[in-house]
Design a protein around this motif. Sequence first.
Motif, PDB file in Angstrom:
ATOM      1  N   THR A   1       0.871  -1.308   0.026  1.00 51.63           N
ATOM      2  CA  THR A   1       0.085   0.139   0.268  1.00 51.63           C
ATOM      3  C   THR A   1       0.749   1.132   0.033  1.00 51.63           C
ATOM      4  N   VAL A   2       0.618   2.226  -0.385  1.00 54.35           N
ATOM      5  CA  VAL A   2       1.179   3.451  -0.530  1.00 54.35           C
ATOM      6  C   VAL A   2       0.505   4.591   0.977  1.00 54.35           C
ATOM      7  N   LEU A   3       1.336   4.782   1.778  1.00 55.63           N
ATOM      8  CA  LEU A   3       0.744   5.329   2.949  1.00 55.63           C
ATOM      9  C   LEU A   3       0.541   6.735   2.568  1.00 55.63           C
ATOM     10  N   GLN A   4      -0.634   7.527   2.872  1.00 55.20           N
ATOM     11  CA  GLN A   4      -1.004   8.738   2.664  1.00 55.20           C
ATOM     12  C   GLN A   4      -0.629   9.407   4.119  1.00 55.20           C
ATOM     13  N   PRO A   5      -0.018  10.344   4.443  1.00 58.16           N
ATOM     14  CA  PRO A   5       0.122  10.942   5.727  1.00 58.16           C
ATOM     15  C   PRO A   5      -1.027  11.707   6.095  1.00 58.16           C
ATOM     16  N   VAL A   6      -2.099  11.280   6.047  1.00 59.73           N
ATOM     17  CA  VAL A   6      -3.376  12.218   6.448  1.00 59.73           C
ATOM     18  C   VAL A   6      -3.275  12.556   8.112  1.00 59.73           C
ATOM     19  N   ALA A   7      -2.821  11.748   8.743  1.00 61.46           N
ATOM     20  CA  ALA A   7      -2.802  12.219  10.280  1.00 61.46           C
ATOM     21  C   ALA A   7      -1.651  13.579  10.326  1.00 61.46           C
ATOM     22  N   VAL A   8      -0.717  13.505   9.499  1.00 63.34           N
ATOM     23  CA  VAL A   8       0.262  14.624   9.308  1.00 63.34           C
ATOM     24  C   VAL A   8      -0.596  15.921   9.126  1.00 63.34           C
ATOM     25  N   TYR A   9      -1.225  15.733   7.618  1.00 53.60           N
ATOM     26  CA  TYR A   9      -1.572  17.162   7.096  1.00 53.60           C
ATOM     27  C   TYR A   9      -3.015  17.512   7.788  1.00 53.60           C
ATOM     28  N   ALA A  10      -3.548  16.538   8.505  1.00 51.91           N
ATOM     29  CA  ALA A  10      -5.053  17.008   9.114  1.00 51.91           C
ATOM     30  C   ALA A  10      -4.503  17.787  10.439  1.00 51.91           C
ATOM     31  N   GLU A  11      -3.415  17.611  11.002  1.00 53.95           N
ATOM     32  CA  GLU A  11      -2.882  18.215  12.303  1.00 53.95           C
ATOM     33  C   GLU A  11      -2.316  19.624  11.587  1.00 53.95           C
ATOM     34  N   GLU A  12      -1.660  19.569  10.897  1.00 49.33           N
ATOM     35  CA  GLU A  12      -1.154  20.924  10.076  1.00 49.33           C
ATOM     36  C   GLU A  12      -2.089  21.589   9.799  1.00 49.33           C
ATOM     37  N   ALA A  13      -3.212  21.500   9.288  1.00 46.15           N
ATOM     38  CA  ALA A  13      -4.391  22.197   8.574  1.00 46.15           C
ATOM     39  C   ALA A  13      -4.808  23.159   9.981  1.00 46.15           C
ATOM     40  N   VAL A  14      -4.833  22.335  11.083  1.00 46.35           N
ATOM     41  CA  VAL A  14      -5.265  22.877  12.418  1.00 46.35           C
ATOM     42  C   VAL A  14      -4.414  23.868  12.817  1.00 46.35           C
ATOM     43  N   THR A  15      -2.964  23.717  12.788  1.00 42.61           N
ATOM     44  CA  THR A  15      -2.036  24.713  13.206  1.00 42.61           C
ATOM     45  C   THR A  15      -1.932  25.838  12.203  1.00 42.61           C
ATOM     46  N   LEU A  16      -2.318  25.744  11.055  1.00 43.42           N
ATOM     47  CA  LEU A  16      -2.299  26.866  10.033  1.00 43.42           C
ATOM     48  C   LEU A  16      -3.686  27.703  10.344  1.00 43.42           C
ATOM     49  N   ALA A  17      -4.612  26.840  10.493  1.00 46.11           N
ATOM     50  CA  ALA A  17      -6.136  27.768  11.198  1.00 46.11           C
ATOM     51  C   ALA A  17      -5.965  28.660  12.373  1.00 46.11           C
TER      52      ALA A  17
END
Length: 334
Positions: free
Chosen positions: A280-296
């Motif tokens: 499988t190809v791991l998408q770093p969803v947990a990383v960019y979900a957290e990053e979106a909140v940081t940017l918000a």
Amino acid sequence: MMRSKTLIALAAAGALVLGLAGCSGGGGDTNGDAGGDGGAESAGGEGLITIIVNDPANPYWKTEGDVAAAAAEELGYDTTVGAHKGDANTENTLIDTAISNNSVAIILDPANADGSIAAVKKADAAGIPVFLVNAEINETGIAKAQLVSNNAQGAALGAQEWVKQMGEAGEYVELFGAPSDNNAQTRSNGFTTVISQYPELVKLGEEVADWDRTKGHDKMQSLLQSNPTLTGVISGNDEMALGAIAALKEAGKLDGVVVGGFDGAPDAVDAIKAGELAYTVLQPVAVYAEEAVTLADEFIRTGEAPAEEKQSFDCILITAENVDKMTAPFTYEG
């Protein structure tokens, strides 16, 4: 120009995700009454952040919502998590609710590359910053950020591994994701770019299965009937791949068929360990979900939007050789 995260940064971020997972059990609910009482005074966040995902029945989107809610609450915000399940009308209603609830920001996994534009514009006109995750819309300048996996890079990684396990020859079929999501075409194009270099790999058919396991199963049954000699399946996501595996097992044809996935979902990890899924190809969803909140949070506090609206995060290939480094859902520590 899209920013590309390195694999080292992703691995380091995995440790952060594990920390977030510990507080996600008290995450936001669909009524919007979950608070961040424990950390609000120290973190300084104030107000409601609305998080809208596709369908939490899929572990990928559930992780996306859980991590975003945990990150927001850790900063002191209240959260609410809703799901549009790929329907732009439902998404529009959820945006209306976010506006009426005076949300200070919206984290959105858009339902449709074109159909979600109006909803994002509506939120922006109401003065609510929108941060997109996982999927893009076909317009810039209205969302404050669009954070996605590097789907082209991930598709190339997966296709190269698939070609290797196919022995550079054979007959295969492809399972295609939801056409309304630009990620589906990007991944398919990435597969084709790699596979087309190997003339002994012959594509017998392709079916749209909308990212769904049941549809992947049913479309695989149909493809098997038409192409009983196939030896490979390349899939735009894990759910469709797992559906294909179920159909192949029912037909007694899984042995000798190379099936590749994309997402890094827990069930896909288990299927790799069982020898049923090639990779499988791991998408770093947990990383960019957290990053979106940081940017918000940064925008709420300072009024400053990210310097780059479109940002991409590199994917990681997961095979039998490194699958044990998957330490939590969508979390790789290598």
